[in-house]
Scaffold this active site. Sequence first.
Site, PDB file in Angstrom:
ATOM      1  N   LYS A  13       0.837  -1.216   0.000  1.00  0.00           N
ATOM      2  CA  LYS A  13       0.000   0.000   0.000  1.00  0.00           C
ATOM      3  C   LYS A  13       0.869   1.262   0.000  1.00  0.00           C
ATOM      4  O   LYS A  13       0.657   2.168  -0.790  1.00  0.00           O
ATOM      5  CB  LYS A  13      -0.922   0.016   1.248  1.00  0.00           C
ATOM      6  N   ARG A  88      -9.450   0.986   9.123  1.00  0.00           N
ATOM      7  CA  ARG A  88      -8.953  -0.343   9.439  1.00  0.00           C
ATOM      8  C   ARG A  88      -9.938  -1.134  10.283  1.00  0.00           C
ATOM      9  O   ARG A  88      -9.682  -2.297  10.611  1.00  0.00           O
ATOM     10  CB  ARG A  88      -7.688  -0.189  10.257  1.00  0.00           C
ATOM     11  N   ARG A 122      12.039  -5.583   4.829  1.00  0.00           N
ATOM     12  CA  ARG A 122      11.830  -4.165   4.512  1.00  0.00           C
ATOM     13  C   ARG A 122      12.829  -3.241   5.209  1.00  0.00           C
ATOM     14  O   ARG A 122      13.147  -3.402   6.374  1.00  0.00           O
ATOM     15  CB  ARG A 122      10.409  -3.758   4.918  1.00  0.00           C
ATOM     16  N   ARG A 155      11.643  -1.204  10.804  1.00  0.00           N
ATOM     17  CA  ARG A 155      10.560  -0.791  11.701  1.00  0.00           C
ATOM     18  C   ARG A 155      10.448  -1.746  12.878  1.00  0.00           C
ATOM     19  O   ARG A 155      10.600  -2.944  12.720  1.00  0.00           O
ATOM     20  CB  ARG A 155       9.231  -0.764  10.916  1.00  0.00           C
ATOM     21  N   ARG A 166       0.141  -8.540  13.570  1.00  0.00           N
ATOM     22  CA  ARG A 166      -0.513  -7.615  12.629  1.00  0.00           C
ATOM     23  C   ARG A 166      -1.398  -8.384  11.638  1.00  0.00           C
ATOM     24  O   ARG A 166      -2.476  -7.922  11.265  1.00  0.00           O
ATOM     25  CB  ARG A 166       0.539  -6.791  11.889  1.00  0.00           C
TER      26      ARG A 166
HETATM   27  P1  AP5 Z   1       4.882  -1.578   1.803  1.00  0.00           P
HETATM   28  O1  AP5 Z   1       4.525  -0.767   0.609  1.00  0.00           O
HETATM   29  O2  AP5 Z   1       5.593  -0.902   2.923  1.00  0.00           O
HETATM   30  O3  AP5 Z   1       3.599  -2.365   2.326  1.00  0.00           O
HETATM   31  P2  AP5 Z   1       2.345  -1.826   3.141  1.00  0.00           P
HETATM   32  O4  AP5 Z   1       1.152  -2.520   2.619  1.00  0.00           O
HETATM   33  O5  AP5 Z   1       2.342  -0.331   3.151  1.00  0.00           O
HETATM   34  O6  AP5 Z   1       2.716  -2.407   4.565  1.00  0.00           O
HETATM   35  P3  AP5 Z   1       2.713  -1.718   5.990  1.00  0.00           P
HETATM   36  O7  AP5 Z   1       3.488  -2.643   6.881  1.00  0.00           O
HETATM   37  O8  AP5 Z   1       3.202  -0.297   5.973  1.00  0.00           O
HETATM   38  O9  AP5 Z   1       1.225  -1.741   6.317  1.00  0.00           O
HETATM   39  P4  AP5 Z   1       0.565  -1.735   7.652  1.00  0.00           P
HETATM   40  O10 AP5 Z   1      -0.823  -1.525   7.233  1.00  0.00           O
HETATM   41  O11 AP5 Z   1       0.808  -2.879   8.553  1.00  0.00           O
HETATM   42  O12 AP5 Z   1       1.316  -0.533   8.432  1.00  0.00           O
HETATM   43  P5  AP5 Z   1       0.904   0.949   8.792  1.00  0.00           P
HETATM   44  O13 AP5 Z   1       2.104   1.764   8.686  1.00  0.00           O
HETATM   45  O14 AP5 Z   1      -0.324   1.374   8.093  1.00  0.00           O
HETATM   46  O15 AP5 Z   1       5.770  -2.808   1.285  1.00  0.00           O
HETATM   47  C1  AP5 Z   1       6.352  -3.724   2.178  1.00  0.00           C
HETATM   48  C2  AP5 Z   1       7.690  -4.220   1.610  1.00  0.00           C
HETATM   49  O16 AP5 Z   1       7.445  -4.930   0.399  1.00  0.00           O
HETATM   50  C3  AP5 Z   1       8.688  -3.100   1.234  1.00  0.00           C
HETATM   51  O17 AP5 Z   1       9.972  -3.544   1.516  1.00  0.00           O
HETATM   52  C4  AP5 Z   1       8.505  -2.926  -0.288  1.00  0.00           C
HETATM   53  O18 AP5 Z   1       9.705  -2.489  -0.908  1.00  0.00           O
HETATM   54  C5  AP5 Z   1       8.128  -4.351  -0.719  1.00  0.00           C
HETATM   55  N1  AP5 Z   1       7.179  -4.369  -1.838  1.00  0.00           N
HETATM   56  C6  AP5 Z   1       6.051  -3.637  -1.956  1.00  0.00           C
HETATM   57  N2  AP5 Z   1       5.387  -3.944  -3.097  1.00  0.00           N
HETATM   58  C7  AP5 Z   1       6.118  -4.911  -3.700  1.00  0.00           C
HETATM   59  C8  AP5 Z   1       5.971  -5.659  -4.917  1.00  0.00           C
HETATM   60  N3  AP5 Z   1       4.915  -5.462  -5.723  1.00  0.00           N
HETATM   61  N4  AP5 Z   1       6.897  -6.575  -5.234  1.00  0.00           N
HETATM   62  C9  AP5 Z   1       7.970  -6.786  -4.400  1.00  0.00           C
HETATM   63  N5  AP5 Z   1       8.191  -6.117  -3.252  1.00  0.00           N
HETATM   64  C10 AP5 Z   1       7.262  -5.189  -2.891  1.00  0.00           C
HETATM   65  O19 AP5 Z   1       0.482   0.775  10.331  1.00  0.00           O
HETATM   66  C11 AP5 Z   1       1.432   0.482  11.340  1.00  0.00           C
HETATM   67  C12 AP5 Z   1       0.755   0.476  12.697  1.00  0.00           C
HETATM   68  O20 AP5 Z   1       0.196   1.781  12.981  1.00  0.00           O
HETATM   69  C13 AP5 Z   1      -0.443  -0.479  12.845  1.00  0.00           C
HETATM   70  O21 AP5 Z   1      -0.048  -1.791  13.158  1.00  0.00           O
HETATM   71  C14 AP5 Z   1      -1.214   0.196  13.974  1.00  0.00           C
HETATM   72  O22 AP5 Z   1      -0.619  -0.040  15.219  1.00  0.00           O
HETATM   73  C15 AP5 Z   1      -1.055   1.665  13.649  1.00  0.00           C
HETATM   74  N6  AP5 Z   1      -2.127   2.157  12.758  1.00  0.00           N
HETATM   75  C16 AP5 Z   1      -1.966   2.678  11.509  1.00  0.00           C
HETATM   76  N7  AP5 Z   1      -3.147   3.023  10.992  1.00  0.00           N
HETATM   77  C17 AP5 Z   1      -4.079   2.717  11.916  1.00  0.00           C
HETATM   78  C18 AP5 Z   1      -5.495   2.824  11.957  1.00  0.00           C
HETATM   79  N8  AP5 Z   1      -6.198   3.315  10.925  1.00  0.00           N
HETATM   80  N9  AP5 Z   1      -6.132   2.388  13.065  1.00  0.00           N
HETATM   81  C19 AP5 Z   1      -5.465   1.910  14.135  1.00  0.00           C
HETATM   82  N10 AP5 Z   1      -4.123   1.762  14.155  1.00  0.00           N
HETATM   83  C20 AP5 Z   1      -3.425   2.162  13.057  1.00  0.00           C
END
Ligand code: AP5
Length: 208
Positions: A13, A88, A122, A155, A166
């Site tokens: 994402k 979420r 990552r 991270r 997660r």
């Molecule tokens: P990446 O693009 O970083 O993946 P992502 O889907 O963004 O994964 P996240 O871990 O950031 O999502 P998340 O939803 O768990 O975390 P968030 O920060 O929102 O890609 C991942 C890896 O794969 C990278 O190395 C990339 O290079 C590689 N890659 C990507 N696409 C690829 C492809 N096509 N081919 C090959 N490699 C690829 O949330 C973190 C925390 O914050 C949560 O756990 C929670 O505690 C809190 N939080 C955030 N939002 C909320 C909310 N709305 N409500 C409550 N808590 C929240």
Amino acid sequence: MRIILLGLPGAGKGTQAKILTKELGTPHISTGDILRAAVLKGTPLGLKAEKYIISGELVPDDLIIGLVKERIKERDCEGGFLLDGFPRTVPQAEALEKISAIDRVIKLRVKDKKAIERLSGRGTCKRCGALYHTTNLPPKREGICDRCGGELIVREDDREEAILKRLEVYRKETQPLVDYYTKKGLLVTIDGENPVEEVTKDLLLLLR
Ligand code: AP5
């Protein structure tokens, strides 16, 4: 366009949102990035959120909803926005509905195995937030961001235990949004297991 990107942690994402923002000029709103910045600065929000983030739990809805509400009201969001990591939970989706209409919800579909493999490798630039992966997208110099020369960090929630938590939380809290937005006729699913460029191509075909 007002877009939501949905998908497992590691679905890509953030990677795609950063590219789409450049291509479409739509602001990228990542609740994860906002929370991590707050933790780094030690703000009251950051202090409250840190323990949840580190353990892989969701931050309580009441902390997140107000934050998104304020961000969406900003001027740069008048022409649309790209939400990454929000909503979420069903209560977050219901709250969002009261704040703004949504045009598309795009789910990046990946299997658990792929998500784990991606999160385990990552690297994130401490300075500009650029994303790397040890095998899929390595930087030219180990540990250093190609774009700004910043330090690449792992991270805290990319430890194995937190990753598994997660994924479990996603199934329980976020998966119901697939049904929620399907019923509203807003959900489109894209294969997120393809290489980054292919996923971008599919997304742009859908959005342009
Ligand atoms: P990446 O693009 O970083 O993946 P992502 O889907 O963004 O994964 P996240 O871990 O950031 O999502 P998340 O939803 O768990 O975390 P968030 O920060 O929102 O890609 C991942 C890896 O794969 C990278 O190395 C990339 O290079 C590689 N890659 C990507 N696409 C690829 C492809 N096509 N081919 C090959 N490699 C690829 O949330 C973190 C925390 O914050 C949560 O756990 C929670 O505690 C809190 N939080 C955030 N939002 C909320 C909310 N709305 N409500 C409550 N808590 C929240």
